[in-house]
Design an enzyme around this catalytic site. Structure first.
Site, PDB file in Angstrom:
ATOM      1  N   LYS A   1      96.923  49.536  88.868  1.00  0.00           N
ATOM      2  CA  LYS A   1      98.170  49.309  89.570  1.00  0.00           C
ATOM      3  C   LYS A   1      98.713  47.887  89.384  1.00  0.00           C
ATOM      4  O   LYS A   1      99.914  47.639  89.519  1.00  0.00           O
ATOM      5  CB  LYS A   1      97.936  49.493  91.086  1.00  0.00           C
ATOM      6  CG  LYS A   1      97.619  50.879  91.540  1.00  0.00           C
ATOM      7  CD  LYS A   1      97.509  50.877  93.080  1.00  0.00           C
ATOM      8  CE  LYS A   1      97.072  52.189  93.631  1.00  0.00           C
ATOM      9  NZ  LYS A   1      96.952  52.118  95.128  1.00  0.00           N
TER      10      LYS A   1
ATOM     11  N   ASP B   1      98.287  42.040  84.934  1.00  0.00           N
ATOM     12  CA  ASP B   1      98.503  41.010  85.942  1.00  0.00           C
ATOM     13  C   ASP B   1      97.500  39.870  85.807  1.00  0.00           C
ATOM     14  O   ASP B   1      97.857  38.710  85.895  1.00  0.00           O
ATOM     15  CB  ASP B   1      98.457  41.611  87.365  1.00  0.00           C
ATOM     16  CG  ASP B   1      97.178  42.381  87.635  1.00  0.00           C
ATOM     17  OD1 ASP B   1      96.437  42.716  86.679  1.00  0.00           O
ATOM     18  OD2 ASP B   1      96.902  42.678  88.815  1.00  0.00           O
ATOM     19  N   ILE B   2      96.219  40.230  85.572  1.00  0.00           N
ATOM     20  CA  ILE B   2      95.220  39.159  85.569  1.00  0.00           C
ATOM     21  C   ILE B   2      94.095  39.420  84.577  1.00  0.00           C
ATOM     22  O   ILE B   2      93.714  40.567  84.332  1.00  0.00           O
ATOM     23  CB  ILE B   2      94.631  38.938  86.990  1.00  0.00           C
ATOM     24  CG1 ILE B   2      93.836  37.634  87.052  1.00  0.00           C
ATOM     25  CG2 ILE B   2      93.803  40.113  87.455  1.00  0.00           C
ATOM     26  CD1 ILE B   2      93.619  37.105  88.461  1.00  0.00           C
TER      27      ILE B   2
ATOM     28  N   ASP C   1      90.400  38.437  84.439  1.00  0.00           N
ATOM     29  CA  ASP C   1      89.323  37.883  85.273  1.00  0.00           C
ATOM     30  C   ASP C   1      88.054  37.826  84.418  1.00  0.00           C
ATOM     31  O   ASP C   1      87.824  36.854  83.703  1.00  0.00           O
ATOM     32  CB  ASP C   1      89.162  38.759  86.522  1.00  0.00           C
ATOM     33  CG  ASP C   1      88.222  38.164  87.539  1.00  0.00           C
ATOM     34  OD1 ASP C   1      87.518  37.196  87.228  1.00  0.00           O
ATOM     35  OD2 ASP C   1      88.160  38.665  88.676  1.00  0.00           O
TER      36      ASP C   1
ATOM     37  N   GLY D   1      87.590  39.858  81.962  1.00  0.00           N
ATOM     38  CA  GLY D   1      88.046  40.240  80.619  1.00  0.00           C
ATOM     39  C   GLY D   1      87.605  41.639  80.207  1.00  0.00           C
ATOM     40  O   GLY D   1      88.022  42.141  79.165  1.00  0.00           O
ATOM     41  N   LEU D   2      86.807  42.285  81.032  1.00  0.00           N
ATOM     42  CA  LEU D   2      86.258  43.588  80.650  1.00  0.00           C
ATOM     43  C   LEU D   2      87.338  44.663  80.526  1.00  0.00           C
ATOM     44  O   LEU D   2      87.292  45.496  79.631  1.00  0.00           O
ATOM     45  CB  LEU D   2      85.193  44.026  81.657  1.00  0.00           C
ATOM     46  CG  LEU D   2      83.911  43.200  81.601  1.00  0.00           C
ATOM     47  CD1 LEU D   2      82.987  43.556  82.746  1.00  0.00           C
ATOM     48  CD2 LEU D   2      83.206  43.410  80.263  1.00  0.00           C
ATOM     49  N   THR D   3      88.294  44.631  81.424  1.00  0.00           N
ATOM     50  CA  THR D   3      89.350  45.647  81.388  1.00  0.00           C
ATOM     51  C   THR D   3      90.143  45.559  80.082  1.00  0.00           C
ATOM     52  O   THR D   3      90.375  46.559  79.408  1.00  0.00           O
ATOM     53  CB  THR D   3      90.297  45.479  82.595  1.00  0.00           C
ATOM     54  OG1 THR D   3      89.521  45.557  83.796  1.00  0.00           O
ATOM     55  CG2 THR D   3      91.373  46.541  82.622  1.00  0.00           C
TER      56      THR D   3
ATOM     57  N   LYS E   1      92.144  33.589  84.974  1.00  0.00           N
ATOM     58  CA  LYS E   1      91.249  32.754  85.788  1.00  0.00           C
ATOM     59  C   LYS E   1      90.520  31.772  84.888  1.00  0.00           C
ATOM     60  O   LYS E   1      90.012  32.148  83.827  1.00  0.00           O
ATOM     61  CB  LYS E   1      90.263  33.625  86.555  1.00  0.00           C
ATOM     62  CG  LYS E   1      90.888  34.276  87.768  1.00  0.00           C
ATOM     63  CD  LYS E   1      89.820  34.776  88.713  1.00  0.00           C
ATOM     64  CE  LYS E   1      90.459  35.339  89.971  1.00  0.00           C
ATOM     65  NZ  LYS E   1      89.445  35.925  90.865  1.00  0.00           N
TER      66      LYS E   1
ATOM     67  N   ASP F   1      95.683  42.447  94.427  1.00  0.00           N
ATOM     68  CA  ASP F   1      95.417  42.984  95.756  1.00  0.00           C
ATOM     69  C   ASP F   1      94.075  42.547  96.328  1.00  0.00           C
ATOM     70  O   ASP F   1      93.180  42.092  95.614  1.00  0.00           O
ATOM     71  CB  ASP F   1      95.422  44.512  95.701  1.00  0.00           C
ATOM     72  CG  ASP F   1      94.181  45.053  94.979  1.00  0.00           C
ATOM     73  OD1 ASP F   1      93.947  44.648  93.820  1.00  0.00           O
ATOM     74  OD2 ASP F   1      93.439  45.856  95.579  1.00  0.00           O
TER      75      ASP F   1
HETATM   76  C1  PRP Z   1      92.274  44.321  88.249  1.00  0.00           C
HETATM   77  C2  PRP Z   1      93.463  43.774  87.476  1.00  0.00           C
HETATM   78  C3  PRP Z   1      93.034  43.924  86.036  1.00  0.00           C
HETATM   79  C4  PRP Z   1      91.530  43.777  86.112  1.00  0.00           C
HETATM   80  C5  PRP Z   1      91.157  42.423  85.610  1.00  0.00           C
HETATM   81  O1  PRP Z   1      92.379  45.704  88.283  1.00  0.00           O
HETATM   82  O2  PRP Z   1      94.645  44.467  87.768  1.00  0.00           O
HETATM   83  O3  PRP Z   1      93.372  45.200  85.536  1.00  0.00           O
HETATM   84  O4  PRP Z   1      91.145  43.922  87.483  1.00  0.00           O
HETATM   85  O5  PRP Z   1      89.789  42.178  85.816  1.00  0.00           O
HETATM   86  P1  PRP Z   1      88.761  41.981  84.645  1.00  0.00           P
HETATM   87  O6  PRP Z   1      89.351  40.987  83.668  1.00  0.00           O
HETATM   88  O7  PRP Z   1      87.556  41.418  85.356  1.00  0.00           O
HETATM   89  O8  PRP Z   1      88.466  43.300  84.016  1.00  0.00           O
HETATM   90  P2  PRP Z   1      91.549  46.614  89.310  1.00  0.00           P
HETATM   91  O9  PRP Z   1      90.408  47.248  88.579  1.00  0.00           O
HETATM   92  O10 PRP Z   1      91.212  45.812  90.522  1.00  0.00           O
HETATM   93  O11 PRP Z   1      92.588  47.740  89.646  1.00  0.00           O
HETATM   94  P3  PRP Z   1      94.089  47.582  90.207  1.00  0.00           P
HETATM   95  O12 PRP Z   1      94.928  47.014  89.089  1.00  0.00           O
HETATM   96  O13 PRP Z   1      94.465  48.970  90.541  1.00  0.00           O
HETATM   97  O14 PRP Z   1      94.046  46.658  91.401  1.00  0.00           O
END
Ligand code: PRP
Length: 179
Positions: A43, A100-101, A103, A105-107, A131, A159
Site C-alpha cells: 500500500k 515509498d521507502i 528500508d 531493501g528486501l522488497t 533509510k 504506516d
Molecule cells: C513497506 C514499504 C516497502 C517496504 C520497504 O511495505 O511500503 O514496500 O516495507 O521495506 P524493506 O526495504 O525492508 O523491504 P510493507 O511490507 O510494510 O507493506 P505496506 O506498503 O502495505 O505498508
C-alpha cells in the site's frame, strides 16, 4: 502536528517540491520512449505515486502490485509474497517501480527479480525515502527523494499498523506509540 508524531522529518512542501523535481527528471530521461509502465507498490506507495504521476508529461500507464512479508522474522530471510499482481503484462515495457521507502531493501530486491523474469525493456526505481545506515545502499536507486534516519517513520504512505499513512509529511513516530 499529530499527537503521535515526535517530529516532522520532511515537511509537506519539501515532499511536493522534491516530487516535482523527480518528475521533471523522469520526463527528461524518458522523453524518447512510447510509454512508461509505472509499477506502484501497495500500500505504501499510493500517495507518492499520485503526487508523482500528476506531474509526468510523458506517456505512461499506472499499474499496481501489492506485496507483503510474513512478519519481521521471515522478512529477515527475504520472504516476500505477492498479494496482488499487475494487471498489465510488462514484457518489452519500460518499467519504473515507485516505492515509498527503502528500508532493508528486501522488497525491492524481490520485486526486481520478479520483473526481470518478465523480460522488461528497462527497469528503474523511484523511491521517496531511503533509510540511512543500512545495507540497503547496495541497491541502486535511479530517482531518490530523501535520505532519512533509521527511525520509525509514518506519513506519505508510510504506516504504523496501517495508521498515519495519509499524513502529508514524513514524521518520526513517538516511541511511546510502539514501545
Ligand atoms: C513497506 C514499504 C516497502 C517496504 C520497504 O511495505 O511500503 O514496500 O516495507 O521495506 P524493506 O526495504 O525492508 O523491504 P510493507 O511490507 O510494510 O507493506 P505496506 O506498503 O502495505 O505498508
Amino acid at each position: 502536528m499529530h499527537k503521535d508524531i515526535e517530529k516532522i522529518l520532511v515537511d509537506e512542501q519539501s515532499v511536493l517540491e522534491r516530487t516535482k523535481e523527480l518528475a521533471n527528471q523522469i520526463n527528461s530521461d524518458y522523453a524518447h520512449v512510447d510509454n512508461i509502465m509505472i509499477v506502484s507498490i501497495l500500500k505504501g506507495a499510493f500517495m507518492f505515486t499520485s503526487d508523482l504521476v500528476k506531474r509526468l508529461n510523458v506517456p505512461h500507464i499506472v499499474d499496481f502490485m501489492a506485496l507483503s512479508t510474513y512478519g519481521a522474522e521471515s522478512k529477515a530471510s527475504g520472504e516476500v509474497r505477492v498479494i496482488m499482481d499487475l494487471r498489465h503484462p510488462v514484457q518489452n515495457q519500460h518499467v519504473l517501480i515507485v516505492e515509498d521507502i527503502l528500508d532493508t531493501g528486501l522488497t525491492l530486491q524481490f520485486l526486481e527479480r520478479i520483473l526481470q523474469t518478465r523480460n522488461v525493456a528497462s527497469l528503474k526505481k523511484c523511491v521517496l525515502a531511503q533509510k540511512e545506515g543500512k545495507e540497503n545502499n547496495l541497491i541502486n536507486i535511479d530517482y531518490l527523494g530523501f535520505t532519512i534516519p533509521d527511525v520509525w517513520v509514518v506519513g506519505c504512505g508510510l504506516d504504523y499498523a496501517d495508521k498515519h499513512r495519509t499524513l502529508p509529511y514524513i514524521g518520526e513516530l513517538k516511541p511511546s506509540v510502539y514501545l
